[in-house]
Each structure stands twice: as C-alpha cells, then as structure tokens.
Design an enzyme around this catalytic site. Sequence first.
Site, PDB file in Angstrom:
ATOM      1  CG  HIS A  98      34.155   5.914  -4.908  1.00 13.30           C
ATOM      2  ND1 HIS A  98      33.944   6.789  -5.533  1.00 13.30           N
ATOM      3  CD2 HIS A  98      35.006   6.123  -3.890  1.00 13.30           C
ATOM      4  CE1 HIS A  98      34.191   7.872  -4.721  1.00 13.30           C
ATOM      5  NE2 HIS A  98      35.655   6.924  -3.626  1.00 13.30           N
TER       6      HIS A  98
ATOM      7  CG  ASP B 227      31.992   7.339  -8.379  1.00 15.07           C
ATOM      8  OD1 ASP B 227      31.384   6.838  -7.246  1.00 15.07           O
ATOM      9  OD2 ASP B 227      33.882   7.873  -7.805  1.00 15.07           O
TER      10      ASP B 227
ATOM     11  CB  SER C 123      35.673  10.198  -1.815  1.00 20.05           C
ATOM     12  OG  SER C 123      36.648   9.618  -2.703  1.00 20.05           O
TER      13      SER C 123
END
Length: 587
Positions: free
Chosen positions: A242, A288, A392
């Site tokens: 992502h 992911d 992230s």
Amino acid sequence: IHPDWSSSSMERRHDIAMLHLSQPLGLASNPLLARICVPKVQWPNNVETYPSNGTRLAAIGWGNIKQDWTNNSPDNLHQVQVFAIDNNDPICNKSLFDTQVQFCAALYEGGKDTCQGDSGGPILQWLGDQWEQVGITSFGKGCALKGDPGIYTRLAYYHEWIDTIAEEPEKPTSMTYTCDNTLVSCGCGYNYVQLTSSRIVGGEEALPNSWTMIVSLRQTSTNRHFCGGSILSDSYILTAAHCIDTDSPDDVIVAAGMHNKSDENAVIRRVDQIFVHPNWSQPEYLNDIAILRLSEPLELAQNSMLTRTCIPHVHWPTDIQDYPSSGTPLATIGWGHTEMDNHTSSPDNLHQVQVFSIDNNDPNCTRSLYNKEIQFCAGLSQGGKDTCQDDSGGPIFQWLGNRWEQVGITSFGKGCAVAGDPGIYTRLASYHHWIRSIVNDNDVRPPISYTCDNTKVYCGCSLKNVELTPSRIVGGEEAVPYTWSFMVSLQHRSSNSHFCGGSIFSDSYILTAAHCVDDETPDRIQIVAGVHNRSDPNGVIREVDYIHIHPDWSSSSMERRHDIAMLHLSQPLGLASNPLLARICVP
C-alpha cells in the site's frame, strides 16, 4: 495499609502495606542497598497466574529455622528455594482464599518454607538479569509441613495501588540485546539494541545505528519520508504494497544507513523496478507486501552502517499462521508519527516500541484481522503502544537469541495505540517463496547458528561457531572463517593445486575419498590445514608418507562402493597447540 485488609478475617486477603521513612535511605550513595523490582503484568499474561506454575522462587528472611514456639531465629540472613504451585492443585486450594491476590509456594515433599519472623518479607523470581519480587510472605499452617504450602500476597495484583502510594517515580525497565555482526549474516545492527517500555506513539528514541536494516522511503520530488522498509540484500528492499502501489519507480528513492532522517550522509539509491504482490487487495490489506529493486547496489560488505534483515523460513511442525506465536515480545521501529492525527509529530530520529503478538482468536484481533494466514495482530490490550502514520512498510522483529528476525511488515490499524484496536502486520512467514522468486540470491535466508565450546568437547568443534544458510556448494555461500577447522585441502606438491578435500581424523591421519588418491603416490601429495583461503601462506602444510585405501574399493566400478581412504602424515599436525585445527568426530 491496603484499604481492603481486615485483621479480623482469617483469609488474609490484601495482606500488604507500605511504610514511609522519616529519612531517605540514600540508595544512590550506598552500594549495600538496592531497590526491589515489582511486577507490572501486561496482557497477554494473566495476573492470576503470575508467577506461573512451577516457577523457581527464592524466599528470604531472619525468621525461625524450625517450627516450635521457642525463638530459634538466626542472626544471619537465610534463604530457601521453593516453587510456585498451581492455583487448582488440591494442596493449594484448600489453603488459598483468593487466587487473584494470593498464591502458594512450597515443595510437595515439605521441608522448605518460610516461618515465624519471615512474614512481610519478599519471595522473588529470577528474570535472567535481575530479581523480581512476586510476593510477600503472608501465612501458612505450620512451617515446611508436607501438603501445607506457604501462602503469599500476589504482588502483580497491586502494581497500581503501590504506584498511588509511592512518591518515587518508577524507573523504566530496559533490556539490552547484543549480537555480533561478524558471526551472523543478517538481523544484527552496528550497535546493540536497548529496548525500554515505551511506545512509538509518544515513544522512545532508538539507540543510534542499532537498527541498521531499516530504510526510509521518500518521494523523489520532495524528499519527504512516507513509509519504512528493510534491506533484503544489496539490491532489494522489502516494504508494504500500500506504500507504493500507485507509484512508478521514478517516484521513489530509498535512504539507508542513518538514524536521523535529516542526516546528509545517508546512502541514497533510486528504484528501477517495483514488485507488488500479484494478490494485493484493498480495503482488507491482503498480501500487503512489495519489493523494490535498486538501480545501484547498497554495497553492504563495505558499509558497516547497513545490515540485511533476516526473513523467516518456517518448517513443519511449526504452523505458519502461529508464527510468531501468541504473546511473543516484538520490536517495531520507524520514523512515523508519535501522536495520532498530529501531522507535525513525526520525529527526525528513529523510534522503537515493544509490543506483543496477539492470538488470532482474541476478540480484539478477530474484528480487525481479515486473513490469519497472511496477517497477524500485535499491540497491548490497554493500548498506548503502536505504530502510526508513516511507519507503514517498516519491519516488526522478534529476538532469536543472537539476531533479530523480521516477522512482519507494518500494514494498517484503526487509529494509533487505541485500546482494543491492535496494529495489523503482514505475516512474513507466508511469503518466503514469493520473496525468493524475486530475490535470486542467498542473502535473505536466515542462517542457523551452531554453537559449541572446543574446550569441552574432544572433536567436531572449531575455533568459531558455524553459521549455516540453506544453500548449495555449487552457487553457494562463503563459510565464516575458521568455523570448519577440521577441513583440509589435498594438493599436488608439484603445483600446490587443490584437487580434493579431506578431514582431520587425528594428529597423523587425514580422512578422504578413495577416488581422490587411488592414482596417487605419497610423494606427490601434500595437505594444507588451518586455512580459510587456499592461498593463505600461513597454512599448516604436511607431506604424506602412506596412503591407506579401503581393500574393497574398485576404481573400475561406477558404483563407488567403499570410497574411503586414509592418509598418514610424515609429521604430526600438533592439534593441541594450534587453535585453528580440530579433529573430526566419526560416528
């Protein structure tokens, strides 16, 4: 005195008190005084089972050393070892009134216990580097009687009450994790890791250069940090899908080898290809994971501030969906925000936090997790510790004893450090083969360390420990120098050219294959031992004076049965005086 204590009750619940001194003890200036550690039990541990059943405990005091009504209290301090007993054990529950605030400890056979005069004193467990007081001596039926254990106040229940009384702030506990990056090929930073109870959201700064496997992903146009990543190898970076699924390679640059994002000496690399997992999907954040290929290698071997990350390769009987296992302490790192919804709270320096992996079936986890095969939860049940925006893509690690292993990639969460909403991480154990399909070298396979002490064993143990990565000799990996000290090179004396290997059987004998020497005569052969590089001029060289080939060996047969020979050396190797040489063990 605890407000719920009642002296008129036989049950002795809440048997705990604190005394305030008229004058400080002066702990800092007196080495004969030390403060006690009090447990602060956090989920997934249960207060009611802390200390756990069977834990080895030490009780100390100046109380009576035998049961009678005379004063037989010693002048010197005494100690005794006992064990925590399960709350449901028959000898425990007949004496215990409340498992939340009391526990039992003793020996089943009796004979060891606290006694009159020991009440109020501590009972402690060893944590590896310090003693922690888990209880207060409360009461018992007699002393050291078989079937009647001692009852202790369970300190884990009273942490908050103690905090409300004590004026001195609790000193944060920290743990130091040391590793030697000359002995392991991944997961070991330039500096050691020191991890304190804190949080990335409102958290603590990492020690500089302790996590040298992390990188910052930045926008090429603005140089702004937007995600983390980790070093797989010289040319590949691991991150979250992502983070970059809408970017082209020209949009992203990678910064490595720095503690502060603003460090002008960071290693900067452009990206020339992005590999997003083919099954990546939102909004569930399934698969992911992505890999970036760098346009120019990082040159890890020449820069001690760069380290590759270790990737798990899980084998049966371990189940991938239980790796990491529930309750495992984990460390997650990043340059992300330290306050939720505060876009100015992203620190310049690298931050770290300790969290715990959460069981897949925990209600807090199941309502956020979409696929337990490829995702896992980590956090604290009460919140307060978590990753946040801009973390992230960064790594989450577990400690394996001699290195850090990256078990996940920071994926998503509902808010940051919110109670009941743990962070969700991509489960790396599920992606070993996909990673290997892209990164075609051996850099990402975690090595297995084999430790031995050559002062305690007669054979099969070298000067240094072996680090073995699953690979093959053809297209394989370099051994750590001096880890295979029983290996020798068979060479032709006329040219010093290597033609076969062998192993040291004893001071005067070398074990090898019959087909290596069946066409040779002793005067044409020499062996070289104690070297890592064959060209090393300091190797131990010995000539051969006799060749023993197995009598059933036949060079004309394709079956190569009995392909074994022994070479007798013209001069002993001197094993006892040379630490670079070791004999092999034979079954």
